[in-house]
Design a protein around this motif. Structure first.
Motif, PDB file in Angstrom:
ATOM      1  N   ALA A   5      11.614   4.292  -8.072  1.00  0.00           N
ATOM      2  CA  ALA A   5      12.000   4.111  -6.905  1.00  0.00           C
ATOM      3  C   ALA A   5      11.021   3.403  -6.026  1.00  0.00           C
ATOM      4  O   ALA A   5      11.479   2.614  -5.284  1.00  0.00           O
ATOM      5  CB  ALA A   5      12.016   5.519  -6.079  1.00  0.00           C
ATOM      6  N   ALA A   6       9.670   3.692  -6.299  1.00  0.00           N
ATOM      7  CA  ALA A   6       8.697   2.836  -5.432  1.00  0.00           C
ATOM      8  C   ALA A   6       8.628   1.236  -5.914  1.00  0.00           C
ATOM      9  O   ALA A   6       8.625   0.362  -5.164  1.00  0.00           O
ATOM     10  CB  ALA A   6       7.164   3.310  -5.673  1.00  0.00           C
ATOM     11  N   GLY A  13       0.847  -1.084   0.020  1.00  0.00           N
ATOM     12  CA  GLY A  13       0.002  -0.005   0.084  1.00  0.00           C
ATOM     13  C   GLY A  13       0.881   1.494   0.160  1.00  0.00           C
ATOM     14  O   GLY A  13       0.536   2.217  -0.491  1.00  0.00           O
ATOM     15  N   ILE A  14       1.975   1.125   0.772  1.00  0.00           N
ATOM     16  CA  ILE A  14       2.840   2.332   0.626  1.00  0.00           C
ATOM     17  C   ILE A  14       3.388   2.569  -0.729  1.00  0.00           C
ATOM     18  O   ILE A  14       3.522   3.751  -1.314  1.00  0.00           O
ATOM     19  CB  ILE A  14       3.975   2.316   1.820  1.00  0.00           C
ATOM     20  CG1 ILE A  14       3.216   2.142   3.057  1.00  0.00           C
ATOM     21  CG2 ILE A  14       4.882   3.347   1.612  1.00  0.00           C
ATOM     22  CD1 ILE A  14       4.282   1.966   4.374  1.00  0.00           C
ATOM     23  N   ALA A  15       3.772   1.641  -1.395  1.00  0.00           N
ATOM     24  CA  ALA A  15       4.283   1.586  -2.665  1.00  0.00           C
ATOM     25  C   ALA A  15       3.578   2.016  -3.712  1.00  0.00           C
ATOM     26  O   ALA A  15       3.839   3.151  -4.400  1.00  0.00           O
ATOM     27  CB  ALA A  15       4.993   0.065  -3.185  1.00  0.00           C
ATOM     28  N   LEU A  16       2.139   1.842  -3.606  1.00  0.00           N
ATOM     29  CA  LEU A  16       1.190   2.116  -4.382  1.00  0.00           C
ATOM     30  C   LEU A  16       0.976   3.941  -4.351  1.00  0.00           C
ATOM     31  O   LEU A  16       0.617   4.574  -5.332  1.00  0.00           O
ATOM     32  CB  LEU A  16      -0.106   1.521  -4.187  1.00  0.00           C
ATOM     33  CG  LEU A  16      -1.400   1.864  -4.836  1.00  0.00           C
ATOM     34  CD1 LEU A  16      -2.129   0.838  -5.239  1.00  0.00           C
ATOM     35  CD2 LEU A  16      -2.117   2.848  -3.837  1.00  0.00           C
ATOM     36  N   LEU A  17       0.779   4.282  -2.941  1.00  0.00           N
ATOM     37  CA  LEU A  17       0.561   5.604  -2.714  1.00  0.00           C
ATOM     38  C   LEU A  17       1.649   6.466  -3.434  1.00  0.00           C
ATOM     39  O   LEU A  17       1.453   7.372  -3.898  1.00  0.00           O
ATOM     40  CB  LEU A  17       0.368   5.881  -1.135  1.00  0.00           C
ATOM     41  CG  LEU A  17      -0.749   5.462  -0.537  1.00  0.00           C
ATOM     42  CD1 LEU A  17      -0.671   5.456   0.903  1.00  0.00           C
ATOM     43  CD2 LEU A  17      -1.987   5.805  -1.265  1.00  0.00           C
ATOM     44  N   VAL A  63       0.162   3.511 -11.025  1.00  0.00           N
ATOM     45  CA  VAL A  63       0.256   4.444 -12.239  1.00  0.00           C
ATOM     46  C   VAL A  63      -1.155   4.176 -12.828  1.00  0.00           C
ATOM     47  O   VAL A  63      -1.420   5.476 -13.388  1.00  0.00           O
ATOM     48  CB  VAL A  63       1.202   3.712 -13.060  1.00  0.00           C
ATOM     49  CG1 VAL A  63       1.422   4.224 -14.045  1.00  0.00           C
ATOM     50  CG2 VAL A  63       2.698   3.739 -12.136  1.00  0.00           C
ATOM     51  N   ALA A  64      -1.842   3.094 -13.159  1.00  0.00           N
ATOM     52  CA  ALA A  64      -3.022   2.974 -13.861  1.00  0.00           C
ATOM     53  C   ALA A  64      -4.157   3.820 -13.315  1.00  0.00           C
ATOM     54  O   ALA A  64      -4.865   4.380 -13.897  1.00  0.00           O
ATOM     55  CB  ALA A  64      -3.444   1.489 -13.820  1.00  0.00           C
ATOM     56  N   LEU A  65      -4.376   3.621 -11.910  1.00  0.00           N
ATOM     57  CA  LEU A  65      -5.474   4.407 -11.290  1.00  0.00           C
ATOM     58  C   LEU A  65      -5.235   5.967 -11.315  1.00  0.00           C
ATOM     59  O   LEU A  65      -6.307   6.574 -11.346  1.00  0.00           O
ATOM     60  CB  LEU A  65      -5.476   3.702  -9.763  1.00  0.00           C
ATOM     61  CG  LEU A  65      -5.879   2.318  -9.760  1.00  0.00           C
ATOM     62  CD1 LEU A  65      -5.932   1.879  -8.372  1.00  0.00           C
ATOM     63  CD2 LEU A  65      -7.510   2.024 -10.307  1.00  0.00           C
ATOM     64  N   ALA A  66      -4.047   6.303 -10.878  1.00  0.00           N
ATOM     65  CA  ALA A  66      -3.929   7.711 -11.349  1.00  0.00           C
ATOM     66  C   ALA A  66      -4.415   8.386 -12.740  1.00  0.00           C
ATOM     67  O   ALA A  66      -4.737   9.337 -12.942  1.00  0.00           O
ATOM     68  CB  ALA A  66      -2.273   8.237 -10.997  1.00  0.00           C
ATOM     69  N   VAL A  80       2.548  -1.131  -7.785  1.00  0.00           N
ATOM     70  CA  VAL A  80       3.170   0.037  -8.286  1.00  0.00           C
ATOM     71  C   VAL A  80       2.524   0.102  -9.883  1.00  0.00           C
ATOM     72  O   VAL A  80       1.760   1.588 -10.099  1.00  0.00           O
ATOM     73  CB  VAL A  80       4.655   0.165  -8.457  1.00  0.00           C
ATOM     74  CG1 VAL A  80       5.255   1.174  -9.477  1.00  0.00           C
ATOM     75  CG2 VAL A  80       5.305  -0.168  -7.226  1.00  0.00           C
ATOM     76  N   GLY A  81       2.116  -0.822 -10.424  1.00  0.00           N
ATOM     77  CA  GLY A  81       1.178  -0.379 -11.659  1.00  0.00           C
ATOM     78  C   GLY A  81      -0.183  -0.239 -11.277  1.00  0.00           C
ATOM     79  O   GLY A  81      -0.709   0.629 -12.028  1.00  0.00           O
TER      80      GLY A  81
END
Length: 238
Positions: free
Chosen positions: A89-90, A69-73, A149-152, A145-146
Motif C-alpha cells: 500500500a505504501a 518520509g510518510i511512505a517510509l514510516l 523494510v530494510a531498516l526495520a 519503501v525499501g
C-alpha cells in the motif's frame, strides 16, 4: 581492569554499525547518478552559490519528509506489524504521487538495487517477497519503501529510519553539488550539519500522517524536473 560487554550492548553496537552502513553515501544503490533536480536548478540559475544551495537542499529535504518520509514510516510500521499488504500500500501510494518520469525512474531503480543488496548480505522475508513482486511488475519498488523494510529488518526504530532517509536525501544533493558547482567539502558539510537541525520538526510534522496525506506543493521543483527531462546536455539522470 578489563571490562565485560553484555550481549545486549554488543547487539546494540552491531545495530548501530549496520545502520551507519546503510546511511553511507557510497551504498551501491545508484544515488550517484541522480541530482534530485539540482542540475536543472543550477542551469536555470535557481542555485548559483552556497546560500542558494542550502535553500534548495532545505526545500528537497522538506519535500522528502512530507512525501517519501510518510511512505517510509508506513512501510516500517507494516514490517514491524507483520503486515506485508501495508508495504504494498505504501509503495503504490508513493508511486501514484511521484511527478515526472525521471523521478519515478530514480526511486524505482534505487529501490530494486537496495532490495538486491539487502538480500545479498542478510535474510529478509519481507524484502524477498517485495523483490519478487517488483520483478513480477506487481509493485513499483520505491526506494523509500525499501528503506523502511530494510531498516526495520536491521532493528532500526522508525525515528532512526526517518533520520537515515532524510540524511540520504540531503547527502545525495550535496554530493551532486560537488560535481556541478563551485563549492567544496567544507561548504557541503556545513550545509548538511545545519540542515539536520530540522529533523525533529519534520518528523513531528509527518509521524501521524496517513498515506492519503502525502502531498507537497513545490511548483519550482516540479518545473525543474520537467526542465531536466528536455535538456540536451546533462551529467545526471535527474
Amino acid at each position: 581492569m578489563r571490562s565485560a560487554t553484555s550481549p545486549q550492548a554488543s547487539a546494540s553496537l552491531t545495530r548501530i554499525g549496520r545502520l551507519l552502513q546503510f546511511s553511507d553515501s557510497t551504498l551501491p544503490v545508484g544515488s550517484f547518478a541522480f541530482s534530485n533536480g539540482l542540475e536543472s536548478a543550477i542551469q536555470t540559475g535557481v542555485v548559483k552559490d552556497t546560500p542558494s544551495l542550502k535553500e534548495f537542499v532545505d526545500l528537497v529535504v522538506r519535500q522528502g519528509a512530507r512525501m517519501d518520509g510518510i511512505a517510509l514510516l508506513h512501510a516500517h510500521r507494516a514490517v514491524m506489524q507483520g503486515n506485508y499488504e501495508g508495504v504494498l500500500a505504501a509503495d503504490q501510494a508513493l508511486w501514484r504521487r511521484r511527478v515526472g518520469e525521471e523521478q519515478q525512474m530514480m526511486i524505482t531503480r534505487m529501490g530494486k538495487k537496495l532490495a538486491e543488496l539487502t538480500l545479498r548480505i542478510t535474510d529478509s522475508e519481507f524484502m524477498t517477497q517485495w523483490l519478487d513482486d517488483i520483478k513480477a511488475d506487481k509493485t513499483p519498488g520505491c526506494y523509500p519503501v525499501g528503506q523502511g523494510v530494510a531498516l526495520a529488518n536491521f532493528g532500526a526504530s522508525e525515528q532512526e529510519a526517518f533520520v537515515l532517509h532524510q540524511y540520504g536525501i540531503a547527502s545525495m544533493v550535496l554530493s551532486a553539488a560537488l560535481r556541478l558547482m563551485r563549492v567544496d567539502h567544507n561548504d557541503t558539510q556545513t550545509i548538511l550539519f545545519e540542515i539536520q537541525e530540522r529533523l525533529d520538526e519534520d518528523y513531528e510534522a509527518v509521524r501521524e500522517k496517513s498515506l492519503e496525506d502525502m502531498s507537497v506543493f513545490a511548483p519550482i521543483f516540479d518545473v525543474l524536473v520537467a526542465h531536466h527531462t528536455k535538456t540536451h546536455v546533462r551529467l545526471f539522470m535527474n
